[in-house]
Scaffold this motif. Structure first.
Motif: not given
Length: 552
Positions: A218, A220, A228-231
């Motif tokens: 999580k 990013g 940037h976020y990482t889902e």
């Protein structure tokens, strides 16, 4: 990583140059073997206790720092914190910091791009140095447990296994007398970027560092200064990422209904070979191949993945398919009982890639001294030839040698445009390799340096790894020791002789010479004390072991 007491170490400042690597390797290897053994026996509580012990181990911390700061190819690439660790003093300080087990919040990865063979760019996520070290520590504890569970058809990013094993497995499945003639050549769309986090964490279970792994997933990434976020996904470039991808893709054999006898013989109507996110499925009919694609698509959805519609195809073995740089195909012949013959050759894309790589060296050094040029070209020739020599590659190697000869003529004409061809031939070609009766070896007659030829690398079949064997299995120590010795063929002839004399182990750390580290020759009697270059006075040691010898 919560605060915890360190084990097998006395309080002190780490002196990097005086570390006993032999002992450190032995401690980590034994703990990994104990985890593997407990996993095979189903003792999950013991597995978790041993994993905690290994993550607190001083030896594991030492080996992880060595791997991240000295061995890995990305050791000179900083993360978002712009921190690099390049000196023995800095490595000792880093070890001391990791010993404290201070609660750590992972930093986002730095996004960089590298070119792909198809002209596109592959995104990589580069974690900071401390995150890389922590990932190496965690990987050493998590990997042996999963090595006891992984399918025997999985060959990518696993200790003791390689692309050559995957090709050897395909050779056994695709032989003409076998019935599985239809092949699903599958490609997962953006595998590393789209792995769903929830099913992955569920598979990892109550692993002691599961919260830290979740934080890495999580964390990013930063691209051109923008966060940037990482889902979804696990960043390519992280040390633990290949293992997490293997965990996410574990279970394909079960969903395809692939079964084996106790002796390892395949008894199902389908066969499966996977190398990381590249895999092929062998079926007896086209209808079953189409059904396999449907089954895989449904299974992939639960992992957040999908098969690429453009790159996933169903082909008959007589049409052939490319896998890991090789082309696998059955050809019609008249001299066999079945009327077909299986040939595994270097693919056309691989041949073009080799030419492009060599051409780039020729162009970048077209005005350099011939010794510099040879030093740049020979490692590429040796590496590519050793990779492709397990297939039917003689014709390909001769073609590459002929292509190289034309480049050699261009180079000599550029260097000596006013000299006749006969003069250039006399200057640059001759019997420079005394082991071969060949008067057209290209090189420098003054220094004796010469350019290798692809055709000098004879075809050698690769011996497939036995079943589900793992180097972490304490019952297979002799098997893996003997298997490691076969890697000596990748060395130059003089190094092969020294390695044989040492039983293929580094005399400094007592580990296998072939652990991924560069190798150096060490003079037992130094040259400044009249030591010579005879085999009796030379030892083959890891590069960083060599540094440690001279630091003392």
């Amino acid at each position: 990583m919560q605060s915890a007491g360190i084990v097998n170490v006395t309080p002190r400042t780490t002196d990097w140059q005086s570390i006993d690597w032999c002992r450190a390797n032995k401690v980590v290897r034994r703990l990994r073997q104990r985890i593997f053994k407990a996993a095979t026996q189903g003792k999950l509580k013991l597995v978790r206790n041993l994993q905690r012990l290994l993550m607190r181990s001083y030896s594991n911390i030492l080996l992880s720092v060595r791997k991240v700061t000295q061995i890995n190819s990305g050791r000179n690439t900083p993360g978002v914190d712009k921190l690099l660790v390049k000196t023995p003093l800095a490595r000792g300080v880093l070890v001391d910091a990791l010993i404290q087990f201070i609660p750590w919040k992972p930093l986002p990865a730095k996004r960089v791009y590298i070119p792909k063979p198809n002209g596109k760019q592959r995104p990589l996520g580069i974690p900071c140095i401390i995150d890389r070290c922590l990932q190496a520590i965690v990987k050493n504890a998590l990997e042996p447990y999963w090595e006891a569970l992984f399918e025997r058809s999985s060959y990518g990013f696993r200790p003791g296994r390689s692309a050559h094993d995957a090709i050897a497995k395909i050779y056994g499945i695709a032989c003409p007398h076998r019935r599985k003639k239809w092949v699903v050549d599958a490609d997962i769309k953006g595998c590393f970027d789209n792995i769903a986090h929830e099913p992955l964490m569920k598979a990892i279970g109550n692993f002691p560092a599961r919260k830290l792994i979740q934080q890495w997933l999580k964390a990013g990434y930063v691209d051109n200064g923008i966060f940037h976020y990482t889902e979804t996904g696990t960043p390519q470039g992280g040390i633990v990422s290949p293992l997490l991808a293997n965990i996410a893709l574990h279970g394909i054999e079960q969903v395809l209904g692939i079964k084996y006898k106790k002796n390892g013989e395949l008894i199902s109507k389908r066969a499966f070979v996977r190398y990381a996110d590249d895999f092929v499925v062998f079926c007896e009919t086209k209808e079953d191949a189409e059904l396999s694609v449907s089954i895989l698509n449904e299974w992939m959805k639960s992992r957040g993945l999908t098969l690429s519609d453009e790159k996933t195809k169903i082909v008959h073995i007589s049409e052939g398919f490319d896998f890991l740089g090789f082309n696998v195909r059955q050809y019609p012949v008249t001299n066999t009982k079945t009327g077909w013959k299986l040939l595994i050759k270097p693919s056309k894309k691989s041949i073009q890639r080799i030419r492009n790589k060599l051409r780039q060296i020729w162009l970048e050094h077209n005005s350099e001294n011939i010794d510099v040029l040879i030093d740049k070209l020979n490692p590429i020739i040796r590496g590519e030839a050793n990779y492709f020599r397990i297939g039917v590659s003689s014709e390909t190697f001769r073609g590459l040698d002929n292509w190289m000869f034309q480049r050699e003529k261009r180079y000599t004409k550029r260097m000596h445009p006013n000299k006749p061809q006969g003069w250039r031939v006399k200057r640059y070609w001759g019997r420079l390799n005394l082991d071969r009766n060949d008067n057209w070896v290209f090189g420098n007659k003054l220094t004796g340096k010469h350019l290798l030829r692809f055709s000098w690398f004879g075809i050698e079949r690769h011996v497939l790894v036995k079943g589900a064997s793992s180097p972490d299995d304490p019952n297979l120590r002799t098997y893996w020791k003997n298997r490691e010795k076969t890697k000596s063929k990748d060395l130059i002839p003089s190094y092969q002789k020294i390695a044989l004399k040492q039983d293929y182990r580094c005399p400094m750390c007592n580990e296998s010479l072939f652990n991924g580290e560069p190798l150096h020759t060490h003079h037992q009697i130094p040259r400044h004390l009249q030591g010579n270059n005879s085999y009796a006075n030379l030892q083959l040691v890891h590069y960083y072991c060599h540094q440690q010898i001279h630091s003392r």
